[in-house]
Design a protein around this motif. Structure first.
Motif, mmCIF file in Angstrom:
data_model
loop_
_atom_site.group_PDB
_atom_site.id
_atom_site.type_symbol
_atom_site.label_atom_id
_atom_site.label_comp_id
_atom_site.label_asym_id
_atom_site.label_seq_id
_atom_site.Cartn_x
_atom_site.Cartn_y
_atom_site.Cartn_z
ATOM 1 N N ALA A 23 3.982 10.643 6.370
ATOM 2 C CA ALA A 23 4.179 9.629 5.333
ATOM 3 C C ALA A 23 5.426 8.796 5.547
ATOM 4 C CB ALA A 23 4.251 10.300 3.958
ATOM 5 N N ALA A 34 6.480 2.590 -1.562
ATOM 6 C CA ALA A 34 5.640 2.115 -2.661
ATOM 7 C C ALA A 34 6.283 0.898 -3.296
ATOM 8 C CB ALA A 34 5.474 3.220 -3.686
ATOM 9 N N ALA A 39 2.159 1.536 -8.074
ATOM 10 C CA ALA A 39 2.519 2.654 -7.216
ATOM 11 C C ALA A 39 3.635 3.468 -7.833
ATOM 12 C CB ALA A 39 2.938 2.136 -5.843
ATOM 13 N N SER A 61 2.055 9.990 -0.971
ATOM 14 C CA SER A 61 2.006 9.077 0.169
ATOM 15 C C SER A 61 2.868 7.847 -0.075
ATOM 16 C CB SER A 61 0.563 8.647 0.437
ATOM 17 O OG SER A 61 0.035 7.982 -0.699
ATOM 18 N N GLN A 62 3.135 7.137 0.978
ATOM 19 C CA GLN A 62 3.915 5.903 0.889
ATOM 20 C C GLN A 62 3.033 4.708 1.235
ATOM 21 O OE1 GLN A 62 7.365 6.426 3.367
ATOM 22 N NE2 GLN A 62 8.411 7.695 1.848
ATOM 23 N N THR A 63 3.396 3.565 0.701
ATOM 24 C CA THR A 63 2.620 2.354 0.927
ATOM 25 C C THR A 63 2.563 2.027 2.420
ATOM 26 O OG1 THR A 63 3.240 1.464 -1.215
ATOM 27 C CG2 THR A 63 2.456 -0.109 0.405
ATOM 28 N N PRO A 75 -0.326 5.743 -4.635
ATOM 29 C CA PRO A 75 -0.138 6.892 -3.747
ATOM 30 C C PRO A 75 -0.832 8.140 -4.291
ATOM 31 C CG PRO A 75 1.834 6.534 -5.049
ATOM 32 C CD PRO A 75 0.907 5.406 -5.382
ATOM 33 N N GLY A 177 -4.503 7.707 -0.647
ATOM 34 C CA GLY A 177 -4.337 6.831 -1.797
ATOM 35 C C GLY A 177 -5.298 5.663 -1.781
#
Length: 532
Positions: A23, A34, A39, A61-63, A75, A177
């Motif tokens: 991530a 995010a 988010a 999770s991250q963008t 996410p 996500g």
């Protein structure tokens, strides 16, 4: 007991970190990614913790980092997705076969066609039937070990596959996500001056692939000018330059563009910039009252002038099936004279005969533009013209459906963008202050930089560096980066491709989402370099 509990907790945390290394921001800065309020709220919902999917051992999770940036990412917890042996691409509609085969080939997956048995590891493409959403919008869900991309039309699904391709570029992972994405502007283009400089068909095809991957949807081809006419013609082969594209080559370009949801917009500029046509038909060249020839200008008082241009417009309508047509209309040199009526009495007489005793050469030029618009309109094309082809104070008004390609405020009697917008016209942004890449940097032009576009330009900055009022935003349909070849030998075509690489990426970022970008220019440039 306390020491043992702490040790156990550290083991759990370490495991979670190890499992969550995927991530990290793909651009390598490690910063939280995010970017939207959606988010952020999903990351820390009021009153409760987010439900793990499938397990709490994964961090949120991250963008994903893409160009252009996705506009919304919710996410979730999970391992994400990456291409694996045995994984497939499946579709829910045969109309998505092109998109499915393309992404399958790019990610080295098998294409299984139209199926309803998507399984773990698969990528599923689907038409959603959501008529309320824009045709270029899409939703991408990464969950349960698979990817689902859906949209109301094939264009949106295609853009979802472009996002996925960038996510997993170089062995990366698509984060768990939901991405919801759509462009702010409906027209996102690159215009190429292939009249002054011959570009090979292969080079243009490479640009089409690049444009598709970046979610551009227009390629403008300015193929007729004073220096050359660069596409094979059956109606007037005498006007065609020695170096040119064959119709077969153009058909391949148009086909490739259609597969990438890119519309090719042709431009035969008139009544100026017709030097290549005039070279084969010198009797049609405009001359002053003293008999001096006017460079590039056709005599619009002669019926034969309209006939040859309309022949060409009709011919190429069969070659370019898209809905858009650029008529040019700029820099007609007769109107740069202090007294056009005195300098061109033949034009003045034709204007009075057509439009009444008070009509001027500008009225005649406006009538010419309207007549060419009618020619392409009969072929179901929407016409556009450069802003200096619209004249102030004429009795003859340009047809209301001619869109304004606004490029400069330097013309004689320059009109501000707000004049066109307040009149209700649709405007496209070609601002020469930011978006003009002019070979050799003649006059006051300098090569534009991606950083300047990224940090200072938006679609509302139509002229110079000032933005028009936000009330006009909906009338600005989009914009286009433009390559002009005034000094054709100043750069090779490969140097042009390299020179426009970062400006193109900055331009599409601002057309997709005109809000201030989250990434700094340095991080955006590093991302662009990583995704090459």
């Amino acid at each position: 007991m306390l020491t043992a509990a702490i040790t156990a907790a550290l083991v759990v945390v370490s495991a979670g970190v190890a499992l969550g290394l995927w991530a990290s921001s793909p651009d390598g800065d490690g910063a939280p990614a995010a970017r939207t309020s959606e988010a952020r709220s999903a990351a820390t919902p009021p009153g409760r913790q987010p439900s793990p999917s499938p397990t709490r051992s994964y961090p949120l999770s991250q963008t994903p980092r893409t160009i252009p940036a996705v506009r919304s990412h919710t996410p979730e917890r999970g391992p994400g997705w990456k291409p694996a042996s045995g994984a497939r691409v499946v579709v829910n509609d045969a109309g998505l076969a092109d998109e499915g085969r393309l992404i399958a080939g790019e990610l080295k997956l098998s294409y299984a066609g139209e199926r309803d048995d998507a399984r773990a590891g698969d990528v599923r493409l689907a038409l959603s039937g959501d008529r309320g959403a824009g045709p270029e919008s899409y939703t991408m869900t990464v969950r349960g070990g698979r990817v689902d991309i859906s949209g109301p039309a094939d264009a949106g699904v295609f853009y979802g596959t472009r996002t996925l391709k960038q996510m997993v570029h170089g062995g990366g992972t698509a984060p768990e996500g939901v991405v919801r994405d759509a462009p702010a502007k409906e027209r996102r283009g690159l215009m190429l001056d292939i009249a002054r400089k011959h570009f090979t068909a292969g080079w243009i095809e490479d640009r089409v692939r690049e444009l598709g991957d970046l979610k551009f949807n227009e390629l403008g081809l300015h193929f007729s000018d004073d220096q050359g006419f660069r596409i094979e013609s059956g109606t007037h082969p005498e006007v065609v330059s020695a170096q040119h594209l064959t119709k077969a080559q153009v058909r391949r370009i148009v086909k490739l563009a259609a597969e990438r949801h890119v519309t090719v917009v042709p431009e035969i500029d008139s009544p100026g910039h017709l030097g290549a046509v005039i070279a084969a038909h010198p009797d049609l060249q405009l001359r002053t009252a003293r008999g001096t020839a006017v460079r590039g200008a056709i005599d619009i008082s002669r019926p034969e002038s309209a006939e040859i241009v309309d022949d060409l417009l009709d011919e190429y309508a069969g070659l370019f099936p898209g809905s858009q047509w650029h008529l040019g209309g700029d820099e007609y040199q007769a109107l740069t004279y202090s007294d056009p009526q005195a300098s061109f009495p033949r034009l003045a007489a034709a204007a009075r005969e057509a439009y009444g005793p008070g009509a001027t050469v500008a009225d005649l030029a406006t009538g010419w533009l309207n007549d060419r618009a009618e020619t392409v309109r009969a072929r179901d094309r929407t016409p556009r013209a450069w802003n200096d082809g619209f004249f102030r104070g004429t009795a003859v008004r340009p047809a209301e459906d001619i869109q304004v390609a606004y490029w400069t405020g330097k013309e004689i009697g320059a009109r501000r963008p707000s004049e066109y917008l307040s009149a209700g016209r649709t405007v496209l942004n070609y601002n020469d202050e930011f978006l003009y890449y002019v070979l050799g940097q003649p006059q006051t032009f300098v090569y534009p930089t991606g950083q300047r576009i990224y940090e200072q330009w938006t679609p509302r900055v139509l002229r110079g560096t000032a933005a028009v009022s936000e009330e006009y935003d909906d009338q600005i349909a989009g914009g286009s980066f433009a390559v002009w070849c005034d000094l054709a030998d100043a750069q090779t075509q490969d140097r042009v491709a390299d020179g426009i690489r970062l400006p193109l990426r900055a331009t599409v970022q601002k057309l997709w989402d005109p809000d201030p970008p989250e990434l700094s220019w340095a991080r955006f440039r590093a991302l662009a370099d990583r995704l090459r």
